[in-house]
Design an enzyme around this catalytic site. Structure first.
Site, PDB file in Angstrom:
ATOM      1  N   GLU A 118      -6.870   4.744   7.829  1.00 26.22           N
ATOM      2  CA  GLU A 118      -6.634   6.167   7.529  1.00 26.22           C
ATOM      3  C   GLU A 118      -7.853   6.775   6.836  1.00 26.22           C
ATOM      4  O   GLU A 118      -8.197   7.930   7.065  1.00 26.22           O
ATOM      5  CB  GLU A 118      -5.361   6.308   6.672  1.00 26.22           C
ATOM      6  CG  GLU A 118      -4.113   6.029   7.519  1.00 26.22           C
ATOM      7  CD  GLU A 118      -2.936   5.430   6.780  1.00 26.22           C
ATOM      8  OE1 GLU A 118      -2.897   5.485   5.530  1.00 26.22           O
ATOM      9  OE2 GLU A 118      -2.045   4.890   7.462  1.00 26.22           O
ATOM     10  N   GLY A 159       2.618   2.176  10.846  1.00 24.05           N
ATOM     11  CA  GLY A 159       3.598   3.254  10.734  1.00 24.05           C
ATOM     12  C   GLY A 159       4.294   3.598  12.037  1.00 24.05           C
ATOM     13  O   GLY A 159       4.974   4.619  12.134  1.00 24.05           O
ATOM     14  N   GLU A 192      -5.400  -4.910  10.444  1.00 17.53           N
ATOM     15  CA  GLU A 192      -4.364  -3.910  10.672  1.00 17.53           C
ATOM     16  C   GLU A 192      -4.644  -3.186  11.983  1.00 17.53           C
ATOM     17  O   GLU A 192      -5.456  -2.251  12.018  1.00 17.53           O
ATOM     18  CB  GLU A 192      -4.356  -2.881   9.538  1.00 17.53           C
ATOM     19  CG  GLU A 192      -4.068  -3.465   8.179  1.00 17.53           C
ATOM     20  CD  GLU A 192      -3.471  -2.416   7.232  1.00 17.53           C
ATOM     21  OE1 GLU A 192      -2.360  -2.659   6.759  1.00 17.53           O
ATOM     22  OE2 GLU A 192      -4.092  -1.370   7.007  1.00 17.53           O
ATOM     23  N   SER A 252       3.521  -2.206  10.389  1.00 23.45           N
ATOM     24  CA  SER A 252       4.966  -2.302  10.629  1.00 23.45           C
ATOM     25  C   SER A 252       5.533  -3.679  10.308  1.00 23.45           C
ATOM     26  O   SER A 252       6.436  -4.172  10.985  1.00 23.45           O
ATOM     27  CB  SER A 252       5.301  -1.897  12.069  1.00 23.45           C
ATOM     28  OG  SER A 252       4.922  -0.556  12.296  1.00 23.45           O
ATOM     29  N   HIS A 260      -9.510   1.182   4.870  1.00 23.40           N
ATOM     30  CA  HIS A 260      -8.249   1.404   5.577  1.00 23.40           C
ATOM     31  C   HIS A 260      -8.495   2.355   6.749  1.00 23.40           C
ATOM     32  O   HIS A 260      -9.296   3.284   6.644  1.00 23.40           O
ATOM     33  CB  HIS A 260      -7.194   1.988   4.626  1.00 23.40           C
ATOM     34  CG  HIS A 260      -5.824   1.938   5.205  1.00 23.40           C
ATOM     35  ND1 HIS A 260      -5.388   2.850   6.138  1.00 23.40           N
ATOM     36  CD2 HIS A 260      -4.813   1.059   5.030  1.00 23.40           C
ATOM     37  CE1 HIS A 260      -4.145   2.533   6.494  1.00 23.40           C
ATOM     38  NE2 HIS A 260      -3.782   1.457   5.848  1.00 23.40           N
ATOM     39  N   ASN A 301       0.880  -1.169   0.000  1.00 21.82           N
ATOM     40  CA  ASN A 301       0.000   0.000   0.000  1.00 21.82           C
ATOM     41  C   ASN A 301       0.915   1.215   0.000  1.00 21.82           C
ATOM     42  O   ASN A 301       1.522   1.525   1.020  1.00 21.82           O
ATOM     43  CB  ASN A 301      -0.894  -0.028   1.248  1.00 21.82           C
ATOM     44  CG  ASN A 301      -1.719   1.241   1.391  1.00 21.82           C
ATOM     45  OD1 ASN A 301      -1.748   2.079   0.482  1.00 21.82           O
ATOM     46  ND2 ASN A 301      -2.385   1.380   2.526  1.00 21.82           N
ATOM     47  N   TRP A 302       1.002   1.835  -1.168  1.00 22.19           N
ATOM     48  CA  TRP A 302       1.946   2.959  -1.288  1.00 22.19           C
ATOM     49  C   TRP A 302       1.444   4.210  -0.568  1.00 22.19           C
ATOM     50  O   TRP A 302       2.192   5.151  -0.375  1.00 22.19           O
ATOM     51  CB  TRP A 302       2.196   3.277  -2.770  1.00 22.19           C
ATOM     52  CG  TRP A 302       3.006   2.247  -3.492  1.00 22.19           C
ATOM     53  CD1 TRP A 302       3.525   1.087  -2.988  1.00 22.19           C
ATOM     54  CD2 TRP A 302       3.413   2.294  -4.870  1.00 22.19           C
ATOM     55  NE1 TRP A 302       4.222   0.413  -3.962  1.00 22.19           N
ATOM     56  CE2 TRP A 302       4.170   1.127  -5.130  1.00 22.19           C
ATOM     57  CE3 TRP A 302       3.216   3.202  -5.917  1.00 22.19           C
ATOM     58  CZ2 TRP A 302       4.720   0.850  -6.377  1.00 22.19           C
ATOM     59  CZ3 TRP A 302       3.760   2.935  -7.170  1.00 22.19           C
ATOM     60  CH2 TRP A 302       4.501   1.765  -7.404  1.00 22.19           C
ATOM     61  N   LYS A 303       0.158   4.237  -0.226  1.00 23.43           N
ATOM     62  CA  LYS A 303      -0.444   5.426   0.403  1.00 23.43           C
ATOM     63  C   LYS A 303      -0.202   6.652  -0.491  1.00 23.43           C
ATOM     64  O   LYS A 303      -0.158   6.500  -1.708  1.00 23.43           O
ATOM     65  CB  LYS A 303       0.081   5.595   1.837  1.00 23.43           C
ATOM     66  CG  LYS A 303      -0.125   4.306   2.647  1.00 23.43           C
ATOM     67  CD  LYS A 303       0.057   4.472   4.125  1.00 23.43           C
ATOM     68  CE  LYS A 303      -0.176   3.127   4.825  1.00 23.43           C
ATOM     69  NZ  LYS A 303      -0.078   3.214   6.276  1.00 23.43           N
ATOM     70  N   GLY A 313       2.875  -1.152   4.223  1.00 19.46           N
ATOM     71  CA  GLY A 313       2.981   0.276   3.917  1.00 19.46           C
ATOM     72  C   GLY A 313       4.420   0.660   3.640  1.00 19.46           C
ATOM     73  O   GLY A 313       4.945   0.443   2.544  1.00 19.46           O
ATOM     74  N   GLY A 314       5.087   1.213   4.644  1.00 17.08           N
ATOM     75  CA  GLY A 314       6.444   1.742   4.488  1.00 17.08           C
ATOM     76  C   GLY A 314       7.415   0.813   3.765  1.00 17.08           C
ATOM     77  O   GLY A 314       8.154   1.254   2.872  1.00 17.08           O
TER      78      GLY A 314
HETATM   79  P1  13P Z   1       3.069   0.266   7.662  1.00 21.96           P
HETATM   80  O1  13P Z   1       3.545  -1.011   7.036  1.00 21.96           O
HETATM   81  O2  13P Z   1       3.818   1.473   7.157  1.00 21.96           O
HETATM   82  O3  13P Z   1       2.981   0.182   9.145  1.00 21.96           O
HETATM   83  O4  13P Z   1       1.570   0.496   7.121  1.00 21.96           O
HETATM   84  C1  13P Z   1       0.683  -0.545   7.194  1.00 21.96           C
HETATM   85  C2  13P Z   1      -0.524  -0.176   6.429  1.00 21.96           C
HETATM   86  O5  13P Z   1      -1.273   0.719   6.815  1.00 21.96           O
HETATM   87  C3  13P Z   1      -0.794  -0.896   5.172  1.00 21.96           C
HETATM   88  O6  13P Z   1      -2.069  -0.639   4.712  1.00 21.96           O
END
Ligand code: 13P
Length: 251
Positions: free
Chosen positions: A97, A173, A167, A213, A95, A9-11, A234-235
């Site tokens: 967010e 994050g 999640e 994470s 998600h 997930n590149w966000k 994510g990251g």
């Molecule tokens: P991180 O891997 O950066 O913690 O993010 C997880 C995430 O929200 C994937 O959708």
């Protein structure tokens, strides 16, 4: 049996050129060393049409969201049909967010899921508790309600097309990963909730990904759990080498 999946997930990261370069690099790396799981990258809308033709069948491509309306006067929105027209096959929905910053409720998510399915997109549907809920030991209650409210109106046939992603918000994050035991425990619980509604066969065939994470150093331990079917990353999905490290959690 259910699929093993590692999805990025590149966000809201990477401009178009950077995204195209990352997708190409990832394709080259995976061409040279084939993954033992399905690999998906979920990107900002504007990247989709450029990336889908580059990655072929090796990598599935998805959006990070879609509109809760079919079409029309909804300035700035992108419909599920538009996402599908780029060749994308997945869409992340629910998600944390989107829930927290854009006030997406289960009512809204229900419509998004239906539109995604109607356009043959696979929803990667996210659920998970915030820290206060975990501290109050309410995580099971929270995820059950999230699934029930947004998904349990679906027929068994449609539910079988959904990928779930657990999640925990406190792990996203933050560098604070759920322990493999915590992940296994709640994934098994989520599967039991699905089994209660749709039966054991549907539950056994539902892929439940872990997100929060997850990185090359903890992926293997997390994915080794019987009810953890992969990750939503994510990251660590923003650099080909790191994402490959997570994908290799299945090797
Ligand atoms: P991180 O891997 O950066 O913690 O993010 C997880 C995430 O929200 C994937 O959708």
């Amino acid at each position: 049996m259910r699929k093993k999946i590692v999805a990025g997930n590149w966000k809201m990261n990477l401009n178009l050129n950077e995204g195209v370069e990352l997708a190409k690099e990832l394709k080259n790396i995976l061409d040279a060393d084939k993954p033992n799981c399905d690999v998906v990258i979920c990107t900002p809308f504007i990247h989709l049409a450029s990336i889908t033709p580059l990655v072929g069948d090796l990598i599935g491509v998805g959006a990070e969201n879609c509109a809760d309306k079919e079409s029309g006067a909804y300035t700035g929105e992108v419909s599920a049909a538009m996402v599908a027209s780029t060749g994308a096959k997945y869409v992340i929905l629910g998600h944390s967010e989107r829930r927290a910053y854009y006030h997406e409720t289960s009512e809204i998510l229900k419509d998004k899921v239906e539109l995604a399915l109607a356009n043959k997109l696979t929803p990667i549907f996210c659920i998970g508790e915030v820290l206060e809920e975990r501290e109050a030991n309410k995580q099971n209650e929270v995820v059950k309600k999230q699934i029930t409210d947004a998904l349990f109106n679906l027929s068994a046939e449609d539910f079988s097309k959904i990928v779930l992603a657990y999640e925990p918000v406190w792990a996203i994050g933050t560098g604070k990963t759920a322990s493999p035991e915590q992940a296994q425990e709640i994934h098994a619980y989520i599967r039991s909730v699905v089994a209660e509604k749709y039966g054991k066969e549907v539950a056994d065939n539902t892929s439940i990904l872990y997100g929060g994470s997850c990185n090359p150093s903890n992926a293997k331990e997390l994915f080794a759990n019987p009810d953890v079917d992969g990750g939503l990353i994510g990251g660590a999905s923003l650099k080909a080498e790191n994402f490959k490290g997570v994908i290799d959690g299945f090797k």
